[in-house]
Design an enzyme around this catalytic site. Structure first.
Site, PDB file in Angstrom:
ATOM      1  N   ASP A  44       1.580  -6.660   6.409  1.00  0.00           N
ATOM      2  CA  ASP A  44       2.630  -7.404   7.126  1.00  0.00           C
ATOM      3  C   ASP A  44       3.555  -6.417   7.859  1.00  0.00           C
ATOM      4  OD1 ASP A  44       3.954  -6.432   4.915  1.00  0.00           O
ATOM      5  OD2 ASP A  44       4.828  -8.351   4.300  1.00  0.00           O
ATOM      6  N   SER A  45       3.249  -5.104   7.756  1.00  0.00           N
ATOM      7  CA  SER A  45       3.886  -4.103   8.632  1.00  0.00           C
ATOM      8  C   SER A  45       3.571  -4.445  10.088  1.00  0.00           C
ATOM      9  CB  SER A  45       3.392  -2.694   8.288  1.00  0.00           C
ATOM     10  OG  SER A  45       1.989  -2.655   8.228  1.00  0.00           O
ATOM     11  N   ASP A  83      -2.390  -9.067   3.773  1.00  0.00           N
ATOM     12  CA  ASP A  83      -1.107  -9.255   3.099  1.00  0.00           C
ATOM     13  C   ASP A  83      -0.684 -10.716   3.085  1.00  0.00           C
ATOM     14  OD1 ASP A  83       0.023  -7.048   1.916  1.00  0.00           O
ATOM     15  OD2 ASP A  83       1.067  -6.360   3.719  1.00  0.00           O
ATOM     16  N   LYS A 113      -3.247  -9.225  -0.653  1.00  0.00           N
ATOM     17  CA  LYS A 113      -2.283  -8.340  -1.335  1.00  0.00           C
ATOM     18  C   LYS A 113      -0.937  -9.053  -1.396  1.00  0.00           C
ATOM     19  CE  LYS A 113      -0.440  -4.408   0.625  1.00  0.00           C
ATOM     20  NZ  LYS A 113       0.990  -4.750   0.657  1.00  0.00           N
ATOM     21  N   GLU A 115       3.306  -8.587  -3.046  1.00  0.00           N
ATOM     22  CA  GLU A 115       4.300  -7.662  -3.595  1.00  0.00           C
ATOM     23  C   GLU A 115       4.927  -8.240  -4.867  1.00  0.00           C
ATOM     24  OE1 GLU A 115       7.140  -6.745  -0.506  1.00  0.00           O
ATOM     25  OE2 GLU A 115       5.575  -6.038   0.866  1.00  0.00           O
ATOM     26  N   GLU A 182       4.187   2.145  -3.884  1.00  0.00           N
ATOM     27  CA  GLU A 182       4.877   2.621  -2.681  1.00  0.00           C
ATOM     28  C   GLU A 182       6.182   3.322  -3.040  1.00  0.00           C
ATOM     29  OE1 GLU A 182       5.186  -0.094   0.634  1.00  0.00           O
ATOM     30  OE2 GLU A 182       6.521   1.251   1.725  1.00  0.00           O
TER      31      GLU A 182
HETATM   32  O1  KIV Z   1       2.343  -3.865   5.182  1.00  0.00           O
HETATM   33  C1  KIV Z   1       1.847  -2.754   4.949  1.00  0.00           C
HETATM   34  O2  KIV Z   1       1.388  -2.036   5.846  1.00  0.00           O
HETATM   35  C2  KIV Z   1       1.842  -2.294   3.568  1.00  0.00           C
HETATM   36  C3  KIV Z   1       1.554  -0.835   3.343  1.00  0.00           C
HETATM   37  C4  KIV Z   1       2.748  -0.052   3.709  1.00  0.00           C
HETATM   38  C5  KIV Z   1       1.091  -0.585   1.964  1.00  0.00           C
HETATM   39  O3  KIV Z   1       2.082  -3.039   2.683  1.00  0.00           O
END
Ligand code: KIV
Length: 278
Positions: A44-45, A83, A113, A115, A182
């Site tokens: 989600d970056s 994500d 994924k 968090e 992280e």
């Molecule tokens: O969103 C993302 O790119 C991430 C990485 C920084 C692990 O969660």
């Protein structure tokens, strides 16, 4: 060779390092895949790197599905992990399973994924029960930026380090196939890695984890809004890209581009016949 969650387990068992990079589109996914990277994270970056948001909080399920599906089309061998965006799994276990299912069915991911540690163990358990592999993400969890009051290294005090270990055990027991660590001190990440059966994937967590993940635009110096301490720039593509854009600007304005070899031909008689009718 197609990578899967089983590949991750086997690599940890053999002591082989796992590589993961982010990608958000088809062309980048093809390049990452061609390099033999084990896994592509549709992070989600995306919110920062592609959409220009200040953080990841505004990223939606539709964003993740749209970009996840593009990456999945480009990834032949890499395991695609998508994500779960903010508020797609925090509201209820039901929402979490439905949204994880959408990322698999519509985003064509191989895993999701999310968090969170102890507090999200039940959610991880429910998603894995639905046969969807889950990669957990603990330590600095960017979706909680407002609760953390900024992006800070996690687990530095005894209490914080103990909580990180508890989170790691909790996500493993809940069925996560891997866990991203992280921004945690290297010695703590190494300890967690030795304690867990599942692979740890570090970002800003030193060299003692089972694998590493980076945002592709950070390691190519394509994203320049900020550079975390843990990022190594393996190339400086910003400079190359800007100089290519400048060369294009100059050549178009001076008439050098397009040249003959970039041009389609037509018989002169056709043009002459057209001109006579004008
Ligand atoms: O969103 C993302 O790119 C991430 C990485 C920084 C692990 O969660």
């Amino acid at each position: 060779m197609k990578n899967s969650v089983v590949t991750f387990q086997e690599m940890k068992a053999k002591g082989e390092k796992i590589t993961m990079l982010t990608a958000y589109d088809y062309s980048t996914a093809k390049l990452v895949d061609a390099a033999g990277i084990n896994s592509i994270l549709v992070g989600d970056s995306l919110g920062n790197v592609v959409l220009g948001y200040e953080n990841t909080v505004s990223v939606t399920m539709e964003d993740m599905i749209h970009h996840g599906a593009a990456v999945a089309r480009g990834a032949k061998d890499a395991l695609v992990v998508i994500d779960m965006p903010f508020m797609s799994y925090q509201t209820s276990t039901y929402d979490a399973v439905v949204n994880a299912g959408r990322l698999m069915k519509e985003g064509h991911g191989g895993a999701v994924k999310l968090e969170g540690g102890v507090e999200f163990a039940e959610v991880i358990r429910a998603i894995t029960r639905a046969s969807i592999p889950v990669c957990a993400h603990i330590g600095l969890t960017p979706q909680s930026v407002h609760a953390f009051g900024g992006y800070k290294v996690q687990g530095k005090t005894y209490d914080a380090a103990k909580k990180l270990l508890e989170d790691a055990y909790a996500v493993q027991d809940a069925g996560a196939f891997a866990v991203v660590l992280e921004c945690v001190p290297a010695k703590l990440a190494e300890l967690v890695t030795k304690e867990l059966r599942i692979p740890t994937i570090g970002i800003g967590a030193g060299a003692g984890t089972d694998g590493q993940v980076l945002v592709y635009a950070d390691m190519l110096a394509l994203f320049s809004d900020y550079k975390p301490k843990f990022v190594k720039q393996f190339a400086n593509l910003s400079e190359e890209v800007v100089s290519a854009f400048k060369a294009y600007d100059e050549e178009v304005k001076s008439g050098v581009y397009p040249a003959q070899e970039h041009t389609y031909k037509i018989d002169d008689e056709v043009i002459e016949a057209l001109k006579k009718e004008l």
